[in-house]
Write an enzyme that holds these catalytic residues in place. Structure first.
Site, PDB file in Angstrom:
ATOM      1  N   ASP A 284       0.829  -1.208   0.000  1.00 21.88           N
ATOM      2  CA  ASP A 284       0.000   0.000   0.000  1.00 21.88           C
ATOM      3  C   ASP A 284       0.866   1.261   0.000  1.00 21.88           C
ATOM      4  O   ASP A 284       1.846   1.356   0.735  1.00 21.88           O
ATOM      5  CB  ASP A 284      -0.877   0.046   1.246  1.00 21.88           C
ATOM      6  CG  ASP A 284      -1.745  -1.188   1.431  1.00 21.88           C
ATOM      7  OD1 ASP A 284      -1.285  -2.295   1.108  1.00 21.88           O
ATOM      8  OD2 ASP A 284      -2.881  -1.038   1.903  1.00 21.88           O
TER       9      ASP A 284
ATOM     10  N   HIS B 129      -1.111   4.469  -0.471  1.00 22.89           N
ATOM     11  CA  HIS B 129      -2.135   5.322   0.145  1.00 22.89           C
ATOM     12  C   HIS B 129      -1.866   6.822   0.024  1.00 22.89           C
ATOM     13  O   HIS B 129      -1.908   7.566   1.009  1.00 22.89           O
ATOM     14  CB  HIS B 129      -2.330   4.956   1.613  1.00 22.89           C
ATOM     15  CG  HIS B 129      -3.307   3.833   1.824  1.00 22.89           C
ATOM     16  ND1 HIS B 129      -4.612   3.893   1.399  1.00 22.89           N
ATOM     17  CD2 HIS B 129      -3.157   2.609   2.398  1.00 22.89           C
ATOM     18  CE1 HIS B 129      -5.227   2.766   1.707  1.00 22.89           C
ATOM     19  NE2 HIS B 129      -4.368   1.965   2.301  1.00 22.89           N
TER      20      HIS B 129
ATOM     21  N   ASP C  76      -4.188  -0.379  -3.287  1.00 24.02           N
ATOM     22  CA  ASP C  76      -4.325   0.740  -2.346  1.00 24.02           C
ATOM     23  C   ASP C  76      -3.300   1.831  -2.645  1.00 24.02           C
ATOM     24  O   ASP C  76      -2.507   2.241  -1.795  1.00 24.02           O
ATOM     25  CB  ASP C  76      -4.228   0.266  -0.898  1.00 24.02           C
ATOM     26  CG  ASP C  76      -5.524  -0.355  -0.399  1.00 24.02           C
ATOM     27  OD1 ASP C  76      -6.403  -0.647  -1.233  1.00 24.02           O
ATOM     28  OD2 ASP C  76      -5.665  -0.567   0.824  1.00 24.02           O
TER      29      ASP C  76
ATOM     30  N   ASP D 200      -6.313   7.176  -1.439  1.00 24.61           N
ATOM     31  CA  ASP D 200      -7.091   7.360  -0.200  1.00 24.61           C
ATOM     32  C   ASP D 200      -6.191   7.609   1.001  1.00 24.61           C
ATOM     33  O   ASP D 200      -5.068   7.134   1.079  1.00 24.61           O
ATOM     34  CB  ASP D 200      -8.017   6.180   0.083  1.00 24.61           C
ATOM     35  CG  ASP D 200      -9.305   6.229  -0.707  1.00 24.61           C
ATOM     36  OD1 ASP D 200      -9.666   7.322  -1.198  1.00 24.61           O
ATOM     37  OD2 ASP D 200      -9.960   5.174  -0.860  1.00 24.61           O
ATOM     38  N   ARG D 201      -6.751   8.352   1.942  1.00 23.22           N
ATOM     39  CA  ARG D 201      -6.122   8.750   3.201  1.00 23.22           C
ATOM     40  C   ARG D 201      -5.006   9.776   2.986  1.00 23.22           C
ATOM     41  O   ARG D 201      -5.100  10.888   3.447  1.00 23.22           O
ATOM     42  CB  ARG D 201      -5.637   7.531   3.996  1.00 23.22           C
ATOM     43  CG  ARG D 201      -6.795   6.682   4.520  1.00 23.22           C
ATOM     44  CD  ARG D 201      -6.357   5.769   5.644  1.00 23.22           C
ATOM     45  NE  ARG D 201      -7.476   5.044   6.219  1.00 23.22           N
ATOM     46  CZ  ARG D 201      -8.228   5.478   7.229  1.00 23.22           C
ATOM     47  NH1 ARG D 201      -7.990   6.658   7.741  1.00 23.22           N
ATOM     48  NH2 ARG D 201      -9.223   4.747   7.698  1.00 23.22           N
TER      49      ARG D 201
ATOM     50  N   ASN E  97      -8.586  -2.947  -2.069  1.00 23.35           N
ATOM     51  CA  ASN E  97      -9.961  -2.654  -1.652  1.00 23.35           C
ATOM     52  C   ASN E  97     -10.270  -1.154  -1.735  1.00 23.35           C
ATOM     53  O   ASN E  97     -11.439  -0.758  -1.807  1.00 23.35           O
ATOM     54  CB  ASN E  97     -10.221  -3.173  -0.233  1.00 23.35           C
ATOM     55  CG  ASN E  97      -9.328  -2.544   0.806  1.00 23.35           C
ATOM     56  OD1 ASN E  97      -8.103  -2.625   0.725  1.00 23.35           O
ATOM     57  ND2 ASN E  97      -9.912  -1.903   1.802  1.00 23.35           N
ATOM     58  N   HIS E  98      -9.227  -0.311  -1.762  1.00 21.64           N
ATOM     59  CA  HIS E  98      -9.461   1.133  -1.864  1.00 21.64           C
ATOM     60  C   HIS E  98      -9.565   1.627  -3.302  1.00 21.64           C
ATOM     61  O   HIS E  98      -9.800   2.815  -3.512  1.00 21.64           O
ATOM     62  CB  HIS E  98      -8.386   1.911  -1.109  1.00 21.64           C
ATOM     63  CG  HIS E  98      -8.689   2.057   0.345  1.00 21.64           C
ATOM     64  ND1 HIS E  98      -9.351   3.141   0.874  1.00 21.64           N
ATOM     65  CD2 HIS E  98      -8.452   1.229   1.389  1.00 21.64           C
ATOM     66  CE1 HIS E  98      -9.492   2.987   2.181  1.00 21.64           C
ATOM     67  NE2 HIS E  98      -8.954   1.827   2.517  1.00 21.64           N
TER      68      HIS E  98
ATOM     69  N   HIS F 233      -3.708  -8.413  -3.047  1.00 25.22           N
ATOM     70  CA  HIS F 233      -3.786  -7.331  -2.072  1.00 25.22           C
ATOM     71  C   HIS F 233      -4.221  -7.828  -0.694  1.00 25.22           C
ATOM     72  O   HIS F 233      -3.578  -7.524   0.313  1.00 25.22           O
ATOM     73  CB  HIS F 233      -4.751  -6.238  -2.533  1.00 25.22           C
ATOM     74  CG  HIS F 233      -4.869  -5.121  -1.546  1.00 25.22           C
ATOM     75  ND1 HIS F 233      -3.863  -4.201  -1.357  1.00 25.22           N
ATOM     76  CD2 HIS F 233      -5.838  -4.800  -0.647  1.00 25.22           C
ATOM     77  CE1 HIS F 233      -4.203  -3.360  -0.393  1.00 25.22           C
ATOM     78  NE2 HIS F 233      -5.399  -3.699   0.053  1.00 25.22           N
TER      79      HIS F 233
ATOM     80  N   ARG G 297     -12.237  -6.787  10.023  1.00 30.39           N
ATOM     81  CA  ARG G 297     -12.623  -5.587   9.284  1.00 30.39           C
ATOM     82  C   ARG G 297     -14.122  -5.490   9.047  1.00 30.39           C
ATOM     83  O   ARG G 297     -14.635  -4.438   8.673  1.00 30.39           O
ATOM     84  CB  ARG G 297     -11.921  -5.562   7.919  1.00 30.39           C
ATOM     85  CG  ARG G 297     -10.430  -5.512   7.997  1.00 30.39           C
ATOM     86  CD  ARG G 297      -9.826  -5.620   6.610  1.00 30.39           C
ATOM     87  NE  ARG G 297      -8.382  -5.761   6.643  1.00 30.39           N
ATOM     88  CZ  ARG G 297      -7.519  -4.747   6.634  1.00 30.39           C
ATOM     89  NH1 ARG G 297      -7.966  -3.517   6.587  1.00 30.39           N
ATOM     90  NH2 ARG G 297      -6.224  -4.958   6.658  1.00 30.39           N
TER      91      ARG G 297
ATOM     92  N   HIS H 211      -2.251  -4.720   2.501  1.00 30.60           N
ATOM     93  CA  HIS H 211      -3.550  -4.522   3.152  1.00 30.60           C
ATOM     94  C   HIS H 211      -3.490  -4.180   4.631  1.00 30.60           C
ATOM     95  O   HIS H 211      -4.456  -3.690   5.184  1.00 30.60           O
ATOM     96  CB  HIS H 211      -4.380  -5.794   2.942  1.00 30.60           C
ATOM     97  CG  HIS H 211      -5.850  -5.672   3.187  1.00 30.60           C
ATOM     98  ND1 HIS H 211      -6.596  -4.570   2.844  1.00 30.60           N
ATOM     99  CD2 HIS H 211      -6.744  -6.548   3.724  1.00 30.60           C
ATOM    100  CE1 HIS H 211      -7.867  -4.783   3.148  1.00 30.60           C
ATOM    101  NE2 HIS H 211      -7.972  -5.971   3.695  1.00 30.60           N
TER     102      HIS H 211
END
Length: 538
Positions: free
Chosen positions: A282, A284, A311, A314-315, A343-344, A392, A440, A467
């Site tokens: 990730d 991110h 990923d 995001d964030r 997943n993002h 992932h 999760r 992840h």
């Protein structure tokens, strides 16, 4: 009686230690200490709600919901139980469930301004969701946004009078002059014909003039080929917080889409003997840490190939810079970089965690739709040299899944909430054998025995996945058969973790793990573009 008092006293001591660990951002340690306290005093709602809070910090929303629900069962008047559960539902994008919990908090604490504020934001989010559902088209009626865009026609700005308007004005002036001075009918007809021809030419020219505004000083793509010089200039511009022209952004994304569409859901990668291959986890939206990876390990190329394992966005508040850089390298060198879906890379996550807001702020709404469409083209998994399975999230709720089953997945959609595609993107390993519920709230947890059987059934040696934040940037589990790699150091500017990437060299393909620390970035906080409601909990 004395033993019971002693247990209560010890539990309180453990809670204090857990609170200290939480405040030091050692959330896993805090969870362990709260768990010990709960074992000594299982009927204390505060311990459960506090552990739920620590789970929230680690994005373990399923575990947070479980703990908060137990806290509510023990003490239905404990408002923090509803508060924590509402926050966990929000993290999963379940706004309607979150609204119910925050309505309960407001009912229990009518004069609490914080509860009032969060309830209002939650109500806005639910109303927006209902509106979007009401105006959305059925899947069968939706048109591809990518197929409606021709980046060649996105060119010079219209700050001056359009050429066709100017020529039309000249034509009218010529006709008026000809009539004023009683020029022959033939001359007038010729003037009209010439004017119309000029007008037609002007319309054609305006559609084919692809020059970018002369005042634009950023990176430029000459023709249709993305070159290394362009990518380097673009990266330097991004580093200095400059934007890329929309024309070139469209070109990069559309060309990447075309390449991704042609790939299977499971991509086979061959690394020749003597060559190396790098797997990153990730990122991110942490663009400056991505630049550091390239500084440490070299730029992607056919001689230095990478796999970025989902990923990307995001964030972090530089997600657009990250994704355009990765896509540009894909355009430049298709076999120099491979990209997997995380997943993002989905509408629901992007709407909450910042990418959608960032794209809307830096580009426009069309790009929001375009990225959502292109993310659906990303492959779900890769196999390197027929021995290393890279995904992932993780493995499956059933045994017997073959690589051919993954290849046959129709991935061109938003991730479903169950099934093979969902589990590839969301699942996590667990220390215990067998399978368990996901911490999760999506996917599942799987043990070393599940990993071993999957590898044996598919003649593989190793699972590499991402992840999850890891303190050292990686973790080796399941008897050495599974490695988690995470490449966003000091995740969200608060976790204090290292980042890592893995180098494999053929033919041995043994993992060589490299760790690194976070580097400084401009003063734009993580989650700067995230959903307003979510930022309240960050």
């Amino acid at each position: 009686m004395e033993t019971e008092k002693s247990n209560v006293s010890k539990a309180e001591e453990l809670k204090i230690l857990a609170n200290e660990a939480f405040n030091a951002r050692k959330y896993s340690l805090a969870i362990d200490l709260y768990t010990q306290a709960i074992e000594l005093n299982s009927q204390n709602a505060v311990y459960l709600a506090n552990r739920a809070f620590a789970h929230l910090r680690l994005e373990e929303y399923g575990s947070a919901i479980q703990d908060a629900t137990k806290a509510i069962e023990i003490d239905p008047t404990y408002s923090k139980g509803y508060y924590r559960r509402g926050a966990a539902h929000l993290g999963l994008g379940k706004f309607k469930e979150a609204l119910k919990d925050f309505q309960q908090v407001k009912k229990m604490c009518p004069n609490d301004p914080d509860a009032t504020k969060k309830l209002k934001e939650c109500e806005k989010a639910v109303m927006k969701l209902k509106f979007e559902e009401a105006i959305s088209l059925p899947e069968s009626e939706r048109r591809s946004i990518a197929e409606s865009i021709d980046f060649h026609t996105i060119g010079k700005g219209r700050n001056s009078v359009p050429t066709e308007v100017a020529i039309a004005a000249v034509t009218v002036a010529v006709m008026a002059a000809a009539m004023l001075f009683r020029t022959s009918k033939t001359t007038i007809v010729v003037a009209i014909v010439v004017g119309l021809l000029l007008l037609l030419w002007a319309f054609w020219w305006s559609g084919h003039n692809t020059d970018v505004e002369p005042q634009y000083s950023g990176a430029r793509i000459e023709g249709d080929v993305v070159t290394l010089d362009f990518v380097k200039k673009m990266m330097e511009d991004f580093k200095n917080q400059k934007f890329l022209h929309k024309r070139y952004a469209f070109q990069i994304v559309l060309q990447t889409r075309e390449m991704l569409q042609a790939l299977p859901s499971l991509v086979d990668i061959h690394v020749p003997d003597g060559k190396r291959f790098t797997v990153c986890g990730d990122v991110h939206g942490q663009y400056y840490d991505l630049l550091n990876i390239f500084e440490l390990n070299g730029l992607p190329s056919e001689d230095n190939p990478y796999l970025f394992n989902g990923d990307f966005v995001d964030r972090g508040s530089f997600s657009l810079e990250v994704i355009l850089t990765l896509f540009a390298f894909k355009c430049m060198s298709p076999s120099g970089i491979y990209l997997a879906r995380g997943n993002h890379e989905s509408k629901s996550m992007n709407k909450i965690y910042g990418f959608e807001g960032e794209v809307r702020s830096k580009l426009n709404e069309t790009f929001v739709e375009l990225f959502a469409e292109v993310f659906c083209c990303l492959p779900l998994a890769h196999v390197i040299n027929e021995k290393i399975f890279v995904v992932h999230g993780g493995l499956f709720s059933v045994d017997g899944v073959k690589l051919s089953d993954i290849r046959s997945i129709n991935r061109f959609c938003e991730p479903p909430e169950e099934g093979l595609m969902c589990e590839l993107l969301w699942s996590d390993p667990q220390p215990l054998p067998g399978r368990g519920p996901s911490k999760r709230g999506v996917g599942l947890s799987f043990g070393a025995d599940v990993t071993k059987r999957f590898l044996q059934e598919n003649d593989l040696d190793l699972v590499v996945r991402s992840h999850e934040v890891k303190d050292e940037g990686y973790e080796i589990e399941h008897d050495g058969k599974l490695i988690t790699v995470f490449s966003a150091p000091n995740y969200c500017d608060q976790m204090g973790n290292k980042g890592a990437f893995i180098r494999f060299e053929a033919p041995e393909m043994k993992p060589n793990i490299v760790t690194f620390s976070a580097v400084p970035h401009p003063d734009v906080k993580p989650m700067a573009y995230a959903n307003n409601f979510l930022r309240m909990f960050s």
